[in-house]
Design an enzyme around this catalytic site. Structure first.
Site, PDB file in Angstrom:
ATOM      1  N   ASP A 182       0.858  -1.179   0.000  1.00 36.86           N
ATOM      2  CA  ASP A 182       0.000   0.000   0.000  1.00 36.86           C
ATOM      3  C   ASP A 182       0.904   1.241   0.000  1.00 36.86           C
ATOM      4  O   ASP A 182       2.124   1.126   0.086  1.00 36.86           O
ATOM      5  CB  ASP A 182      -0.982  -0.023   1.174  1.00 36.86           C
ATOM      6  N   ASP A 225      -7.562  -7.682  -0.131  1.00 34.28           N
ATOM      7  CA  ASP A 225      -6.687  -7.887   1.029  1.00 34.28           C
ATOM      8  C   ASP A 225      -7.492  -7.514   2.257  1.00 34.28           C
ATOM      9  O   ASP A 225      -8.394  -6.672   2.190  1.00 34.28           O
ATOM     10  CB  ASP A 225      -5.446  -6.986   0.977  1.00 34.28           C
ATOM     11  N   CYS A 279     -11.717 -29.037   5.515  1.00 37.49           N
ATOM     12  CA  CYS A 279     -10.503 -28.227   5.373  1.00 37.49           C
ATOM     13  C   CYS A 279      -9.244 -29.090   5.431  1.00 37.49           C
ATOM     14  O   CYS A 279      -9.154 -30.012   6.242  1.00 37.49           O
ATOM     15  CB  CYS A 279     -10.464 -27.173   6.482  1.00 37.49           C
ATOM     16  N   CYS A 330      -6.118 -27.937   6.128  1.00 33.19           N
ATOM     17  CA  CYS A 330      -5.015 -27.294   6.860  1.00 33.19           C
ATOM     18  C   CYS A 330      -4.538 -28.168   8.017  1.00 33.19           C
ATOM     19  O   CYS A 330      -5.201 -29.128   8.412  1.00 33.19           O
ATOM     20  CB  CYS A 330      -5.440 -25.913   7.364  1.00 33.19           C
ATOM     21  N   CYS A 356      -6.894 -28.575  11.004  1.00 34.78           N
ATOM     22  CA  CYS A 356      -8.065 -29.437  10.796  1.00 34.78           C
ATOM     23  C   CYS A 356      -7.702 -30.907  10.573  1.00 34.78           C
ATOM     24  O   CYS A 356      -8.470 -31.795  10.940  1.00 34.78           O
ATOM     25  CB  CYS A 356      -8.883 -28.922   9.613  1.00 34.78           C
TER      26      CYS A 356
HETATM   27 ZN    ZN Z   1      -8.565 -25.846   8.597  1.00 31.68          ZN
END
Ligand code: ZN
Length: 372
Positions: A91, A265, A303, A305, A308
């Site tokens: 920015d 963003d 999910c 990730c 998870c």
């Molecule tokens: Zn997750």
């Protein structure tokens, strides 16, 4: 190679495409995690990449004050400094000067302010903001503008927008063009369609590699934000990327992509991750809530990730209750993965011409689970 955006598919106003940059390609629509001070908080660069992120944002205001643009440049630029060889958008620093710095005075030339860190005096002009972003080696630089306060009178909106357009021309004149690098103009004009149209005309007259819609998500509400997009986005050149700054909630992203925005963003997924709030396909969860204390299931069953696939809701609950730093780390990874999955799902839906039904299905999912 010149910086450019190719659109591979459209579905109504929505587009799925690729941003080609000096630091590699990025699929759009895209969400950019915020790496304020040269780091996406609580995450290593490898962990950010593992969420699916292809481009991150850096904040000029923070980096110019500490460690300083010259220091970053001497150490090889922001990509090397933060181990992010991919594209980085910075920015201009203007928004954070207005929201964080002390004793600000704005004039036609720029803005003078005192650092929130040590009270030292600094000045940011369209020229210096552009030069600082060059030193940081930002793939995409933003023009310095004034984020028009909300609420504001029509006269204030107009004079603020007009100054921002003069600043945009000065920022452009100071920008050093390099292959694969870009500078984006920022559309201002509050919630007034005529002022937005005049801002678009001024910016496209100057000519930028991309265009951002600024001055939103400052308290005007989602309906007013979408109304501004409805009147602004159709005016923007179809062959340039469109970036909605500082937005937003998952629901904001669905609505804005549907209206033709390509880039976003927001600190929301990372900030929420540090305060125990999880974005999931069934709504928002507060991991501190006692109902998770003995829950062996994952935060979000779909999910992929680490949080998870390797841990239970009960473990996350325990980490936050015990103030362990792994809690914010795991939940930031989860939230960023959720945001990236949300964008991936929209890219696929646009490519297959079923965005409207996809958006309806995602929203329906949020109402299924008990929230908190
Ligand atoms: Zn997750």
């Amino acid at each position: 190679m010149s910086f450019h955006h190719t659109v591979q598919a459209t579905d109504g106003p929505a587009r799925a495409g690729t941003l080609h940059t000096a630091h590699g390609p990025v699929q759009t629509p895209v969400f950019m995690p915020v790496g304020t001070a040269g780091t996406v908080k609580a995450m290593t660069a490898d962990q950010v990449r593992a969420t699916g992120a292809g481009i991150v944002l850096g904040n000029t205001y923070h980096l110019m004050l500490r460690p300083g643009a010259d220091r970053v440049a001497a150490l090889g630029g922001l990509h090397r400094f933060m181990d992010w060889p991919g594209p980085i958008l910075t920015d201009s620093g203007g928004f954070q000067v207005m929201s964080l710095a002390g004793l600000r005075t704005m004039d036609e030339g720029g803005v003078t302010f005192r650092s929130h860190l040590d009270g030292s005096k600094h000045r940011l002009t369209p020229e210096s903001a552009t030069e600082i972003q060059h030193k940081l080696d930002a793939t995409i630089s933003m023009v310095l503008d004034e984020c028009t306060p909300h609420p504001a009178t029509d006269a204030q909106v107009r004079s603020s927008m007009e100054m921002s357009m003069r600043w945009a021309a000065r920022s452009r004149a100071a920008f050093v063009a390099r292959p694969g690098y870009a500078q984006f103009g920022i559309v201002q004009g509050g919630t007034l369609p005529e002022m937005r149209a005049r801002s678009v005309a001024a910016l496209t007259g100057i000519g930028f590699e991309g265009y951002a819609v600024g001055g939103l998500a400052v308290g005007e509400g989602q309906a007013a934000m979408f109304a501004v997009l409805d009147c602004t986005v159709p005016l923007l050149p179809a062959d340039r990327p469109r970036y909605l700054m500082g937005v937003g909630t998952p629901d904001d992203l669905l609505g804005a992509v549907s209206r033709g925005i390509d880039m976003f963003d927001c600190v929301m997924p990372t900030r929420a991750g540090r305060t125990a709030r999880a974005f999931t396909s069934t709504g928002v969860l507060n991991m501190k809530n006692a109902r998770h204390a003995a829950d062996a299931g994952p935060i979000d069953a779909g999910c992929g990730c680490t949080a998870c696939t390797r841990h239970s809701r009960a473990y996350l609950h325990h980490l936050f209750r015990a103030n362990e730093m792994l809690g914010p780390m795991l939940l930031t990874a989860h939230n960023l993965t959720y945001y990236q999955s949300l964008m991936q799902g929209m890219r696929e839906a646009i490519s297959e011409g079923r965005l409207a039904s996809h958006v309806a299905a995602v929203r329906a999912g949020w109402t299924q689970g008990a929230t908190s």
